[in-house]
Design a protein around this motif. Sequence first.
Motif, PDB file in Angstrom:
ATOM      1  N   GLN A 238     -52.774 -60.562 -35.608  1.00 37.78           N
ATOM      2  CA  GLN A 238     -52.629 -61.052 -34.219  1.00 37.78           C
ATOM      3  C   GLN A 238     -51.288 -60.281 -33.803  1.00 37.78           C
ATOM      4  O   GLN A 238     -51.148 -60.061 -32.395  1.00 37.78           O
ATOM      5  N   VAL A 239     -50.058 -60.379 -34.500  1.00 35.88           N
ATOM      6  CA  VAL A 239     -49.012 -60.219 -34.068  1.00 35.88           C
ATOM      7  C   VAL A 239     -48.721 -58.680 -33.418  1.00 35.88           C
ATOM      8  O   VAL A 239     -48.170 -58.481 -32.533  1.00 35.88           O
ATOM      9  N   GLY A 240     -49.306 -57.811 -34.064  1.00 37.64           N
ATOM     10  CA  GLY A 240     -49.102 -56.239 -33.502  1.00 37.64           C
ATOM     11  C   GLY A 240     -49.904 -56.161 -32.231  1.00 37.64           C
ATOM     12  O   GLY A 240     -49.084 -55.768 -31.289  1.00 37.64           O
ATOM     13  N   GLN A 241     -51.136 -56.828 -32.168  1.00 38.11           N
ATOM     14  CA  GLN A 241     -51.551 -56.672 -30.657  1.00 38.11           C
ATOM     15  C   GLN A 241     -50.964 -57.470 -29.761  1.00 38.11           C
ATOM     16  O   GLN A 241     -50.795 -57.212 -28.353  1.00 38.11           O
ATOM     17  N   MET A 242     -50.513 -58.534 -29.929  1.00 45.39           N
ATOM     18  CA  MET A 242     -49.611 -59.546 -28.899  1.00 45.39           C
ATOM     19  C   MET A 242     -48.502 -58.783 -28.500  1.00 45.39           C
ATOM     20  O   MET A 242     -48.117 -58.979 -27.485  1.00 45.39           O
ATOM     21  N   LEU A 243     -47.661 -58.201 -29.491  1.00 45.61           N
ATOM     22  CA  LEU A 243     -46.486 -57.595 -29.385  1.00 45.61           C
ATOM     23  C   LEU A 243     -46.614 -56.404 -28.291  1.00 45.61           C
ATOM     24  O   LEU A 243     -45.926 -56.102 -27.513  1.00 45.61           O
ATOM     25  N   SER A 244     -47.716 -55.548 -28.473  1.00 40.02           N
ATOM     26  CA  SER A 244     -48.085 -54.321 -27.884  1.00 40.02           C
ATOM     27  C   SER A 244     -48.363 -54.929 -26.257  1.00 40.02           C
ATOM     28  O   SER A 244     -47.757 -54.431 -25.457  1.00 40.02           O
ATOM     29  N   ALA A 245     -48.922 -56.188 -26.154  1.00 38.63           N
ATOM     30  CA  ALA A 245     -49.416 -56.732 -24.979  1.00 38.63           C
ATOM     31  C   ALA A 245     -47.895 -57.048 -24.293  1.00 38.63           C
ATOM     32  O   ALA A 245     -47.818 -56.744 -23.010  1.00 38.63           O
ATOM     33  N   LEU A 246     -47.180 -57.646 -24.887  1.00 37.10           N
ATOM     34  CA  LEU A 246     -45.779 -58.303 -24.243  1.00 37.10           C
ATOM     35  C   LEU A 246     -44.963 -57.236 -24.017  1.00 37.10           C
ATOM     36  O   LEU A 246     -44.243 -57.313 -22.827  1.00 37.10           O
ATOM     37  N   LEU A 247     -45.193 -55.927 -24.611  1.00 35.63           N
ATOM     38  CA  LEU A 247     -44.121 -54.849 -24.350  1.00 35.63           C
ATOM     39  C   LEU A 247     -44.899 -53.956 -23.312  1.00 35.63           C
ATOM     40  O   LEU A 247     -44.158 -53.259 -22.668  1.00 35.63           O
ATOM     41  N   GLY A 248     -46.142 -53.907 -23.265  1.00 34.80           N
ATOM     42  CA  GLY A 248     -46.898 -52.906 -22.371  1.00 34.80           C
ATOM     43  C   GLY A 248     -46.825 -51.660 -23.152  1.00 34.80           C
ATOM     44  O   GLY A 248     -46.991 -50.710 -22.367  1.00 34.80           O
ATOM     45  N   TRP A 249     -46.610 -51.700 -24.445  1.00 37.54           N
ATOM     46  CA  TRP A 249     -46.629 -50.395 -25.422  1.00 37.54           C
ATOM     47  C   TRP A 249     -48.252 -50.259 -25.706  1.00 37.54           C
ATOM     48  O   TRP A 249     -49.058 -50.993 -25.862  1.00 37.54           O
ATOM     49  N   ALA A 250     -48.373 -48.661 -26.014  1.00 42.58           N
ATOM     50  CA  ALA A 250     -49.710 -48.410 -26.653  1.00 42.58           C
ATOM     51  C   ALA A 250     -49.912 -49.111 -28.027  1.00 42.58           C
ATOM     52  O   ALA A 250     -48.829 -49.391 -28.497  1.00 42.58           O
ATOM     53  N   GLN A 251     -51.018 -49.096 -28.412  1.00 42.04           N
ATOM     54  CA  GLN A 251     -51.102 -49.622 -29.889  1.00 42.04           C
ATOM     55  C   GLN A 251     -52.136 -48.870 -30.486  1.00 42.04           C
ATOM     56  O   GLN A 251     -53.210 -48.522 -29.936  1.00 42.04           O
ATOM     57  N   ALA A 252     -52.080 -48.804 -31.927  1.00 44.64           N
ATOM     58  CA  ALA A 252     -52.972 -48.052 -32.866  1.00 44.64           C
ATOM     59  C   ALA A 252     -53.064 -48.986 -33.986  1.00 44.64           C
ATOM     60  O   ALA A 252     -52.249 -49.058 -34.758  1.00 44.64           O
ATOM     61  N   THR A 253     -54.359 -49.701 -34.002  1.00 45.93           N
ATOM     62  CA  THR A 253     -54.421 -50.684 -35.279  1.00 45.93           C
ATOM     63  C   THR A 253     -55.331 -50.052 -36.301  1.00 45.93           C
ATOM     64  O   THR A 253     -55.854 -48.978 -36.074  1.00 45.93           O
ATOM     65  N   PHE A 254     -54.944 -50.715 -37.692  1.00 48.19           N
ATOM     66  CA  PHE A 254     -55.717 -50.249 -38.759  1.00 48.19           C
ATOM     67  C   PHE A 254     -55.830 -48.726 -39.246  1.00 48.19           C
ATOM     68  O   PHE A 254     -56.604 -48.181 -39.524  1.00 48.19           O
ATOM     69  N   ALA A 255     -54.523 -48.343 -39.189  1.00 49.33           N
ATOM     70  CA  ALA A 255     -54.020 -47.003 -39.494  1.00 49.33           C
ATOM     71  C   ALA A 255     -54.394 -46.722 -40.955  1.00 49.33           C
ATOM     72  O   ALA A 255     -53.724 -47.336 -41.795  1.00 49.33           O
ATOM     73  N   SER A 256     -54.888 -45.541 -41.050  1.00 47.65           N
ATOM     74  CA  SER A 256     -55.062 -44.944 -42.439  1.00 47.65           C
ATOM     75  C   SER A 256     -54.399 -43.575 -42.691  1.00 47.65           C
ATOM     76  O   SER A 256     -54.175 -43.020 -43.619  1.00 47.65           O
TER      77      SER A 256
ATOM     78  N   ALA B 120     -42.643 -73.282 -39.564  1.00 53.18           N
ATOM     79  CA  ALA B 120     -43.613 -72.356 -39.550  1.00 53.18           C
ATOM     80  C   ALA B 120     -43.875 -71.807 -38.070  1.00 53.18           C
ATOM     81  O   ALA B 120     -43.943 -72.531 -37.215  1.00 53.18           O
ATOM     82  N   VAL B 121     -43.931 -70.565 -37.867  1.00 56.57           N
ATOM     83  CA  VAL B 121     -43.947 -70.029 -36.679  1.00 56.57           C
ATOM     84  C   VAL B 121     -45.378 -69.300 -36.413  1.00 56.57           C
ATOM     85  O   VAL B 121     -45.804 -68.490 -37.069  1.00 56.57           O
ATOM     86  N   GLU B 122     -46.049 -69.650 -35.431  1.00 51.84           N
ATOM     87  CA  GLU B 122     -47.512 -69.072 -35.035  1.00 51.84           C
ATOM     88  C   GLU B 122     -47.336 -67.706 -34.592  1.00 51.84           C
ATOM     89  O   GLU B 122     -46.031 -67.218 -34.049  1.00 51.84           O
ATOM     90  N   PRO B 123     -48.221 -66.957 -34.458  1.00 56.24           N
ATOM     91  CA  PRO B 123     -48.335 -65.421 -34.439  1.00 56.24           C
ATOM     92  C   PRO B 123     -47.777 -65.111 -32.888  1.00 56.24           C
ATOM     93  O   PRO B 123     -46.915 -64.175 -32.565  1.00 56.24           O
ATOM     94  N   LEU B 124     -48.063 -65.833 -31.854  1.00 55.97           N
ATOM     95  CA  LEU B 124     -47.592 -65.673 -30.492  1.00 55.97           C
ATOM     96  C   LEU B 124     -46.058 -65.833 -30.299  1.00 55.97           C
ATOM     97  O   LEU B 124     -45.470 -64.889 -29.840  1.00 55.97           O
ATOM     98  N   ALA B 125     -45.625 -66.801 -31.206  1.00 55.49           N
ATOM     99  CA  ALA B 125     -44.083 -67.131 -31.256  1.00 55.49           C
ATOM    100  C   ALA B 125     -43.378 -65.712 -31.675  1.00 55.49           C
ATOM    101  O   ALA B 125     -42.181 -65.350 -31.447  1.00 55.49           O
ATOM    102  N   VAL B 126     -43.962 -65.448 -33.117  1.00 53.32           N
ATOM    103  CA  VAL B 126     -43.576 -64.292 -33.575  1.00 53.32           C
ATOM    104  C   VAL B 126     -43.319 -62.931 -32.778  1.00 53.32           C
ATOM    105  O   VAL B 126     -42.363 -62.170 -32.861  1.00 53.32           O
ATOM    106  N   ALA B 127     -44.321 -62.819 -31.977  1.00 49.79           N
ATOM    107  CA  ALA B 127     -44.545 -61.564 -31.096  1.00 49.79           C
ATOM    108  C   ALA B 127     -43.474 -61.697 -30.033  1.00 49.79           C
ATOM    109  O   ALA B 127     -42.917 -60.756 -30.042  1.00 49.79           O
TER     110      ALA B 127
END
Length: 249
Positions: free
Chosen positions: A126-144, A91-98
């Motif tokens: 958590q993964v989307g937000q953590m990945l954004s932080a690790l990459l230094g990319w912009a993020q847009a969550t909960f997109a409709s 089992a892989v936790e969210p931070l490791a996945v990111a």
Amino acid sequence: MKVLVTVKRVVDYNVKIRVKADGTGVELANVKMSMNPFDEISVEEALRLKEAGKAEEVVVVSVGPAKAEETLRTALAMGADRAILVETEEAVEPLAVAKILKGVVEAEQPGLVITGKQAIDDDSNQVGQMLSALLGWAQATFASKLEIKDGSADVTREVDGGLQTINVKLPAIVTTDLRLNEPRYASLPNIMKAKKKPLDKKSPADFGVDIAARLKVLKTEEPGGRKAGIKVKSVAELVEKLKTEAGVL
């Protein structure tokens, strides 16, 4: 533009979850598994971008056991071009996945990463937000709603007060909400074609990621059953019970 989409193999949403008798976790033996519903929406959105001429290639990636290949083949049958399986039976936790996804992104160089806002098994979100932080990319969550422009994207987000539209520079991370689209069904011919589409297998070690667990689940138990209600004779009695018994007033 290349679009990278993350998918996860989870217990099918129609299955009633059962807790193991010893409380060590959820029963997974002989249980139907499928693609996380939010990830289906992510794959569908990427395919629509390709069909609209906004993307040239759709690559799907999953971190999980060997059986996750079935989930990736489903995404390929929907229309994705390639798949990457980072295989691990642990089992892989969210931070490791990111961290693993960061390595995949650096290798693939996509212009956009689309993830489900959360997986229905752990509901971490958590993964989307953590990945954004690790990459230094912009993020847009909960997109409709997602609209790609020259070098940027307009994303309509579902927030507590209604809808919020933001503009993010590409490359960016977008996490999808339920109302973004209605995922397509894979046709039989496409299911057959998906068996021949390329699927690369990697391991967490290929990206230099330590997946050792940082969290320990002490116990898993089902929620308690709902208690029987009572009838009251008047509004005054209702208010009194809400004050003295329920403690909500």
